[in-house]
Design an enzyme around this catalytic site. Sequence first.
Site, PDB file in Angstrom:
ATOM      1  N   ARG A  60      -0.328   4.508  -0.735  1.00  0.00           N
ATOM      2  CA  ARG A  60      -1.080   5.895   0.092  1.00  0.00           C
ATOM      3  C   ARG A  60      -1.654   6.471  -1.051  1.00  0.00           C
ATOM      4  O   ARG A  60      -1.585   8.181  -0.640  1.00  0.00           O
ATOM      5  CB  ARG A  60      -0.535   6.237   1.545  1.00  0.00           C
ATOM      6  CG  ARG A  60      -0.085   4.932   2.234  1.00  0.00           C
ATOM      7  CD  ARG A  60      -1.154   3.898   2.178  1.00  0.00           C
ATOM      8  NE  ARG A  60      -1.175   3.184   3.506  1.00  0.00           N
ATOM      9  CZ  ARG A  60      -2.338   2.151   4.194  1.00  0.00           C
ATOM     10  NH1 ARG A  60      -3.516   1.585   3.096  1.00  0.00           N
ATOM     11  NH2 ARG A  60      -2.051   1.508   5.294  1.00  0.00           N
ATOM     12  N   ASP A 119       1.962  -7.297   2.711  1.00  0.00           N
ATOM     13  CA  ASP A 119       0.711  -5.939   3.174  1.00  0.00           C
ATOM     14  C   ASP A 119       1.070  -5.229   3.540  1.00  0.00           C
ATOM     15  O   ASP A 119       0.822  -4.312   4.646  1.00  0.00           O
ATOM     16  CB  ASP A 119      -0.080  -6.638   3.628  1.00  0.00           C
ATOM     17  CG  ASP A 119      -1.416  -6.066   3.500  1.00  0.00           C
ATOM     18  OD1 ASP A 119      -1.697  -5.138   3.065  1.00  0.00           O
ATOM     19  OD2 ASP A 119      -2.023  -6.843   4.068  1.00  0.00           O
ATOM     20  N   HIS A 177      -9.042 -10.430  -0.974  1.00  0.00           N
ATOM     21  CA  HIS A 177      -8.671 -10.243   0.480  1.00  0.00           C
ATOM     22  C   HIS A 177      -9.393 -10.854   0.615  1.00  0.00           C
ATOM     23  O   HIS A 177     -11.282 -10.334   0.963  1.00  0.00           O
ATOM     24  CB  HIS A 177      -8.856  -8.632   0.569  1.00  0.00           C
ATOM     25  CG  HIS A 177      -9.366  -8.173   2.222  1.00  0.00           C
ATOM     26  ND1 HIS A 177      -8.456  -7.709   3.199  1.00  0.00           N
ATOM     27  CD2 HIS A 177      -9.942  -8.533   3.459  1.00  0.00           C
ATOM     28  CE1 HIS A 177      -8.635  -7.854   4.168  1.00  0.00           C
ATOM     29  NE2 HIS A 177      -9.913  -8.326   4.104  1.00  0.00           N
ATOM     30  N   ASP A 230      -8.663  -5.304  -2.375  1.00  0.00           N
ATOM     31  CA  ASP A 230      -8.250  -5.517  -0.634  1.00  0.00           C
ATOM     32  C   ASP A 230      -8.963  -5.046   0.260  1.00  0.00           C
ATOM     33  O   ASP A 230      -8.668  -2.967  -0.119  1.00  0.00           O
ATOM     34  CB  ASP A 230      -6.273  -4.897  -0.821  1.00  0.00           C
ATOM     35  CG  ASP A 230      -6.080  -5.644  -0.137  1.00  0.00           C
ATOM     36  OD1 ASP A 230      -5.629  -6.818   0.264  1.00  0.00           O
ATOM     37  OD2 ASP A 230      -5.317  -4.091   0.353  1.00  0.00           O
ATOM     38  N   HIS A 260       0.614   3.337   7.633  1.00  0.00           N
ATOM     39  CA  HIS A 260       0.496   4.277   9.028  1.00  0.00           C
ATOM     40  C   HIS A 260       1.282   5.272   9.984  1.00  0.00           C
ATOM     41  O   HIS A 260       2.453   4.995  10.070  1.00  0.00           O
ATOM     42  CB  HIS A 260      -1.092   3.432   9.704  1.00  0.00           C
ATOM     43  CG  HIS A 260      -1.638   2.597   8.977  1.00  0.00           C
ATOM     44  ND1 HIS A 260      -3.090   2.559   8.426  1.00  0.00           N
ATOM     45  CD2 HIS A 260      -1.292   1.533   9.211  1.00  0.00           C
ATOM     46  CE1 HIS A 260      -3.675   1.863   8.064  1.00  0.00           C
ATOM     47  NE2 HIS A 260      -2.769   1.092   8.223  1.00  0.00           N
ATOM     48  N   HIS A 267       0.495  -1.209   0.456  1.00  0.00           N
ATOM     49  CA  HIS A 267      -0.536   0.130  -0.395  1.00  0.00           C
ATOM     50  C   HIS A 267       0.494   0.919   0.135  1.00  0.00           C
ATOM     51  O   HIS A 267       2.030   1.297   0.767  1.00  0.00           O
ATOM     52  CB  HIS A 267      -0.661  -0.173   1.478  1.00  0.00           C
ATOM     53  CG  HIS A 267      -2.114  -0.653   1.510  1.00  0.00           C
ATOM     54  ND1 HIS A 267      -3.261  -1.044   0.641  1.00  0.00           N
ATOM     55  CD2 HIS A 267      -2.062  -1.779   1.689  1.00  0.00           C
ATOM     56  CE1 HIS A 267      -3.536  -2.299   0.910  1.00  0.00           C
ATOM     57  NE2 HIS A 267      -2.913  -3.008   0.901  1.00  0.00           N
TER      58      HIS A 267
HETATM   59  O1  DOR Z   1      -3.515  -4.556   7.651  1.00  0.00           O
HETATM   60  C1  DOR Z   1      -4.451  -4.818   6.533  1.00  0.00           C
HETATM   61  N1  DOR Z   1      -4.160  -2.728   6.096  1.00  0.00           N
HETATM   62  N2  DOR Z   1      -4.931  -5.185   5.610  1.00  0.00           N
HETATM   63  C2  DOR Z   1      -5.384  -4.931   4.854  1.00  0.00           C
HETATM   64  O2  DOR Z   1      -6.298  -5.593   4.037  1.00  0.00           O
HETATM   65  C3  DOR Z   1      -5.617  -3.634   4.396  1.00  0.00           C
HETATM   66  C4  DOR Z   1      -4.230  -2.566   4.930  1.00  0.00           C
HETATM   67  C5  DOR Z   1      -4.483  -0.669   4.844  1.00  0.00           C
HETATM   68  O3  DOR Z   1      -5.148  -0.591   3.900  1.00  0.00           O
HETATM   69  O4  DOR Z   1      -4.083  -0.563   5.763  1.00  0.00           O
HETATM   70 ZN    ZN Z   2      -3.364  -5.185   1.815  1.00  0.00          ZN
END
Ligand code: DOR
Ligand code: ZN
Length: 429
Positions: A65, A306, A180, A153, A310, A63
Amino acid sequence: MKLFLKNARVIDPAQNTDDIMDIVLAEGKIIARGPDLKAPPEAELIELAGLVAAPGLVDMHVHLREPGLEYKETIASGAAAAVAGGFTSIACMPNTEPVNDNRSVTEFIRRKAAEADLAHVYPIAAITAGSEGKRLAEYWDLKEAGALALSDDGKPVMDAALMRRAMEYACSLDLPVIQHCEDKNLSACGLINEGYWSTVLGLPGIPAIAEEVIVGRDILIAEYTRTRIHIAHVSTAGSVRLIRDAKKRGVQVTAEATPHHFTLTDEALAGYDTNYKVSPPLRSRADVEAVKQGLADGTIDAIACDHAPHARTDKEVEFEYAACGISGLETSLGLSLGLVHDKTLTLAQLIARMSLQPANILKIPAGTLAEGADADITVIDPALDWTVDVQSFRSLGKNSPFHGRKMKGRAVLTIVKGTVKYDGRAPRP
Ligand code: DOR
Ligand code: ZN
């Protein structure tokens, strides 16, 4: 620019190679490989005795962002994290703002990735418009713009009829569909794995069957429509069994597992640390063992981290409100090498699951060190002892439960199209 990589232990699962060799790179390609090659004139010599040269690692599930959530990660910071973790190719999920469900977002991602000029970045587009699960996105347009797979996802497609149409349409364009697997009615407001620890901690549980009913359903749809399906982040023993049985029947199903799902159990949640909050949740010891067994016997084809960066403000809140995910690109290889140290996999098997196999699923030109191939190479020091420090991450996401963990082995040199994009070798005396 020419590079002469000398005395590496070349592990290339595509060609069953595991030998000490030299490799010559020029114009972004591998132009020669073999024992005791003569250094070409003007080539920069890189001595790799004691180190492993592998095909550039591929992570098919990250991801990034951007657009929209750049405070968590940008395409440039995510690509920098990728090369620091040894990845030369990554495929990014569409849950940005706006969602990557149209060609302008796909084109934007590719433009930003080209500007960053670090790893190859392949956009994965949404299965449904806005990933809302109501109507299909425009796959033809998305493919033409450069999307190479489809996924909602994080927001699984709950409508089985829509999933059938998605798989049929995607198959006609040769785009893999990545699911997912989570039945939202069964996971409901669950926060961690349903079991002993959810009871002890008083947190609502997500049962293993929330994942397994969708794995089973999508395998049946793939079988019926004779299309293919890729199962993201397999976390339960039941999912591994369903995929293994389906593969035996010849269903076109592939699967991936994350380092956190094969390294940690739900016991890690005992301190309510939100860095361990992920989706799907960390599972039981028996599930972890089954996932490892699935990787060992080939039921699970690929390792993908994955990568879910954050910000602190997303994680340092009450458990219920904390975002799910781990910033994983810079710990993925170190954790995965744990499977070699504990003899679950050989080093060659691990490298196949982190390069050749995801490259084959995505059909990207990667995963081999054959002469003529793109010069994407990851040099690994399998014996290097190091300690994870999130402050040294290139990723903007410092959310890792592995901070302070001791690891053995990491990428020390990442070469993309013949150019060194990351050099973590110790300075020479
Ligand atoms: O832990 C996760 N974070 N699982 C997901 O499927 C999405 C992802 C996210 O976008 O933060
Ligand atoms: Zn993911």
